[in-house]
Design an enzyme around this catalytic site. Structure first.
Site, PDB file in Angstrom:
ATOM      1  N   SER A 176       0.840  -1.204   0.000  1.00  0.00           N
ATOM      2  CA  SER A 176       0.000   0.000   0.000  1.00  0.00           C
ATOM      3  C   SER A 176       0.868   1.244   0.000  1.00  0.00           C
ATOM      4  O   SER A 176       1.984   1.242   0.542  1.00  0.00           O
ATOM      5  CB  SER A 176      -0.861  -0.025   1.267  1.00  0.00           C
ATOM      6  OG  SER A 176      -1.405   1.245   1.529  1.00  0.00           O
ATOM      7  N   TYR A 185      -1.716  -0.805  10.995  1.00  0.00           N
ATOM      8  CA  TYR A 185      -1.981  -1.374   9.668  1.00  0.00           C
ATOM      9  C   TYR A 185      -0.802  -1.120   8.735  1.00  0.00           C
ATOM     10  O   TYR A 185      -0.280  -2.031   8.091  1.00  0.00           O
ATOM     11  CB  TYR A 185      -3.278  -0.775   9.090  1.00  0.00           C
ATOM     12  CG  TYR A 185      -3.382  -0.908   7.590  1.00  0.00           C
ATOM     13  CD1 TYR A 185      -3.654  -2.140   7.004  1.00  0.00           C
ATOM     14  CD2 TYR A 185      -3.166   0.204   6.758  1.00  0.00           C
ATOM     15  CE1 TYR A 185      -3.714  -2.265   5.630  1.00  0.00           C
ATOM     16  CE2 TYR A 185      -3.223   0.080   5.389  1.00  0.00           C
ATOM     17  CZ  TYR A 185      -3.500  -1.145   4.829  1.00  0.00           C
ATOM     18  OH  TYR A 185      -3.545  -1.274   3.474  1.00  0.00           O
ATOM     19  N   LYS A 235       2.240  -3.675   6.759  1.00  0.00           N
ATOM     20  CA  LYS A 235       2.620  -3.707   5.338  1.00  0.00           C
ATOM     21  C   LYS A 235       4.133  -3.537   5.200  1.00  0.00           C
ATOM     22  O   LYS A 235       4.775  -4.202   4.384  1.00  0.00           O
ATOM     23  CB  LYS A 235       1.881  -2.619   4.556  1.00  0.00           C
ATOM     24  CG  LYS A 235       0.374  -2.851   4.433  1.00  0.00           C
ATOM     25  CD  LYS A 235       0.053  -4.059   3.573  1.00  0.00           C
ATOM     26  CE  LYS A 235      -1.428  -4.394   3.552  1.00  0.00           C
ATOM     27  NZ  LYS A 235      -1.723  -5.700   2.920  1.00  0.00           N
TER      28      LYS A 235
HETATM   29  N1  UFG Z   1     -12.408  11.456   3.600  1.00  0.00           N
HETATM   30  C1  UFG Z   1     -13.396  12.335   3.994  1.00  0.00           C
HETATM   31  N2  UFG Z   1     -14.529  11.827   4.526  1.00  0.00           N
HETATM   32  C2  UFG Z   1     -14.741  10.492   4.695  1.00  0.00           C
HETATM   33  C3  UFG Z   1     -13.724   9.587   4.289  1.00  0.00           C
HETATM   34  C4  UFG Z   1     -12.565  10.119   3.748  1.00  0.00           C
HETATM   35  O1  UFG Z   1     -13.251  13.552   3.872  1.00  0.00           O
HETATM   36  O2  UFG Z   1     -15.802  10.087   5.217  1.00  0.00           O
HETATM   37  C5  UFG Z   1     -11.186  11.990   2.967  1.00  0.00           C
HETATM   38  C6  UFG Z   1      -9.919  11.677   3.721  1.00  0.00           C
HETATM   39  O3  UFG Z   1      -9.665  12.657   4.719  1.00  0.00           O
HETATM   40  C7  UFG Z   1      -8.884  11.671   2.599  1.00  0.00           C
HETATM   41  C8  UFG Z   1      -9.670  11.139   1.392  1.00  0.00           C
HETATM   42  O4  UFG Z   1     -11.037  11.369   1.707  1.00  0.00           O
HETATM   43  O5  UFG Z   1      -8.478  12.984   2.313  1.00  0.00           O
HETATM   44  C9  UFG Z   1      -9.457   9.676   1.133  1.00  0.00           C
HETATM   45  O6  UFG Z   1      -9.721   8.930   2.327  1.00  0.00           O
HETATM   46  P1  UFG Z   1      -9.837   7.346   2.300  1.00  0.00           P
HETATM   47  O7  UFG Z   1     -10.152   6.900   3.696  1.00  0.00           O
HETATM   48  O8  UFG Z   1     -10.759   6.898   1.226  1.00  0.00           O
HETATM   49  O9  UFG Z   1      -8.384   6.877   1.867  1.00  0.00           O
HETATM   50  P2  UFG Z   1      -6.981   7.119   2.575  1.00  0.00           P
HETATM   51  O10 UFG Z   1      -6.120   7.769   1.543  1.00  0.00           O
HETATM   52  O11 UFG Z   1      -7.082   7.764   3.888  1.00  0.00           O
HETATM   53  O12 UFG Z   1      -6.560   5.612   2.904  1.00  0.00           O
HETATM   54  C10 UFG Z   1      -6.168   4.765   1.872  1.00  0.00           C
HETATM   55  C11 UFG Z   1      -6.417   3.312   2.250  1.00  0.00           C
HETATM   56  C12 UFG Z   1      -5.565   2.905   3.409  1.00  0.00           C
HETATM   57  C13 UFG Z   1      -4.152   3.305   3.200  1.00  0.00           C
HETATM   58  C14 UFG Z   1      -4.044   4.757   2.846  1.00  0.00           C
HETATM   59  C15 UFG Z   1      -2.644   5.207   2.545  1.00  0.00           C
HETATM   60  O13 UFG Z   1      -7.772   3.114   2.599  1.00  0.00           O
HETATM   61  O14 UFG Z   1      -5.637   1.516   3.524  1.00  0.00           O
HETATM   62  O15 UFG Z   1      -4.827   4.997   1.695  1.00  0.00           O
HETATM   63  O16 UFG Z   1      -2.170   4.485   1.481  1.00  0.00           O
HETATM   64  F1  UFG Z   1      -3.444   3.086   4.328  1.00  0.00           F
END
Ligand code: UFG
Length: 343
Positions: A130, A154, A158
């Site tokens: 990831s 998590y 990885k």
């Molecule tokens: N976000 C919101 N509201 C929500 C959910 C997310 O504003 O309800 C925002 C987050 O703050 C972020 C973006 O949307 O800016 C993406 O969030 P995600 O949770 O969809 O994805 P992330 O980038 O945080 O996480 C993903 C994977 C993880 C991994 C991470 C880093 O889900 O497993 O990328 O690689 F660890």
């Protein structure tokens, strides 16, 4: 050309199973359905027109994994099976170390134990890593040689499994190992028959947005609008799960043809903000996606996107699909399956 997919009934595993059938491989799904649903197997049969064999059980059960390897003699193994919720990993770290690191150790030991037996193919593994291994990147786009770090258990798992694979490959150069660092997989198969099916309230942006559009939640909480990004909201490299699935096929073909291990980013090379995703989803669904600005989510980084140059050079693979296609396919899946795989 058997390929064993641990966690093959999950979101990325199921899409990869379809892509493998289309490329002439014979996938075998190994899954304990801890975060997936048996109904996916019938959906896969409908899409591919073939029955994909299922081995139901736990990757932590090493003797059983050995027996599965002896039975199917796969030319490649793709190790998807793992837990992946960042927040849960902070609350239950031992679960993550047990399942994600213990699961990888168990699989690798089963592969090692059977590798020297007669008629067993050379050990060939694709590992689901990831972009989380880049921690809070100093700049974007991110290349594979950026320093790695972790900000939650998590991500730590990885990193540890990546290091374990490096050590194993140093000791046993006959192993062929592809480490794939996924950015943000979204979307669904264009049939609308398989897709992401979060067990609870989604942690990730796209499934949450889809559930707001269909009316299951009132509004999206946008976690922060004061990041140093063009509109203040977080920027990520969203990649269509169909492109990601194609990336796995390309990685396997490269390992089998060239016989050399590698690590690559699987991303598109461009970032989209939370508000851009909201607007694209409204266009794709024709529904409003109300949102409110909420505080930043602890541990989130401002921006994260890939430099996908190495994947293109090494695998001849490039992500093709746009954010609009990602939203359209996610919406088709959401509309056709409001409760996911549950009736
Ligand atoms: N976000 C919101 N509201 C929500 C959910 C997310 O504003 O309800 C925002 C987050 O703050 C972020 C973006 O949307 O800016 C993406 O969030 P995600 O949770 O969809 O994805 P992330 O980038 O945080 O996480 C993903 C994977 C993880 C991994 C991470 C880093 O889900 O497993 O990328 O690689 F660890």
């Amino acid at each position: 050309m058997n390929i064993l997919l641990t966690g093959g009934a999950g979101y990325i595993g199921s899409h990869t199973a379809v892509a493998l059938v289309e490329a002439g491989f014979r996938p075998i799904v190994l899954d304990n359905f801890s975060n997936s649903h048996p109904a996916v197997m019938e959906r896969l049969a409908r899409i591919t027109g073939t029955t994909i064999p299922l081995e139901r059980g736990d990757v932590l059960d090493t003797p059983w994994v050995e027996s599965v390897l002896r039975q199917h003699r796969p030319v490649g193994v793709v190790h998807f099976a793992a837990d992946k919720a960042v927040g849960e990993s902070v609350a239950q770290p031992l679960k993550y170390f047990h399942h994600n690191i213990g699961g990888a150790v168990s699989l690798l030991r089963a592969m090692e134990a059977t590798a020297s037996e007669a008629d067993m193919p050379a050990p060939t593994l694709v590992f689901s890593s990831s972009a989380t291994v880049y921690g809070d990147p100093a700049s974007v786009p991110i290349t594979e040689d950026f320093p790695r770090s972790h900000t939650n258990p998590y991500g730590h798992t990885k990193l540890v499994v990546e290091d374990m694979l490096t050590a194993l490959n140093a000791a046993q150069p006959n192993w062929r190992i592809a480490t794939l660092r996924y950015f943000n997989p979204v979307g669904a198969h264009p049939s609308g028959l398989i897709g992401e099916d979060p067990a609870d309230i989604p942690n990730n942006l796209m499934p949450y947005v889809a559930q707001v559009a269909i009316g299951r939640h009132e509004a999206l909480s946008v976690f922060g609008d004061d990041y140093p990004t063009p509109d203040g909201t977080g920027v990520r490299d969203y990649i269509h799960v169909q492109d990601l699935a194609a990336g796995h096929v390309a990685a396997l073909q490269t390992l089998l043809n060239k016989g050399k291990s590698f690590t690559v980013n699987l991303g598109t090379g461009r970032g989209h903000s939370v508000l851009e995703v909201v607007k694209a989803f409204e266009r794709a669904s024709g529904r409003p996606v109300p949102y409110r600005i909420a505080p930043r989510r602890p541990g989130d980084v401002a921006q994260c996107w890939a430099d996908p140059t190495r994947a293109e050079a090494l695998l001849g693979w490039k992500a093709q699909r746009t954010l609009d296609e990602m939203c359209a396919d996610a919406w088709r899946w959401q509309q056709g399956n409001p409760n996911g795989y549950r009736p």
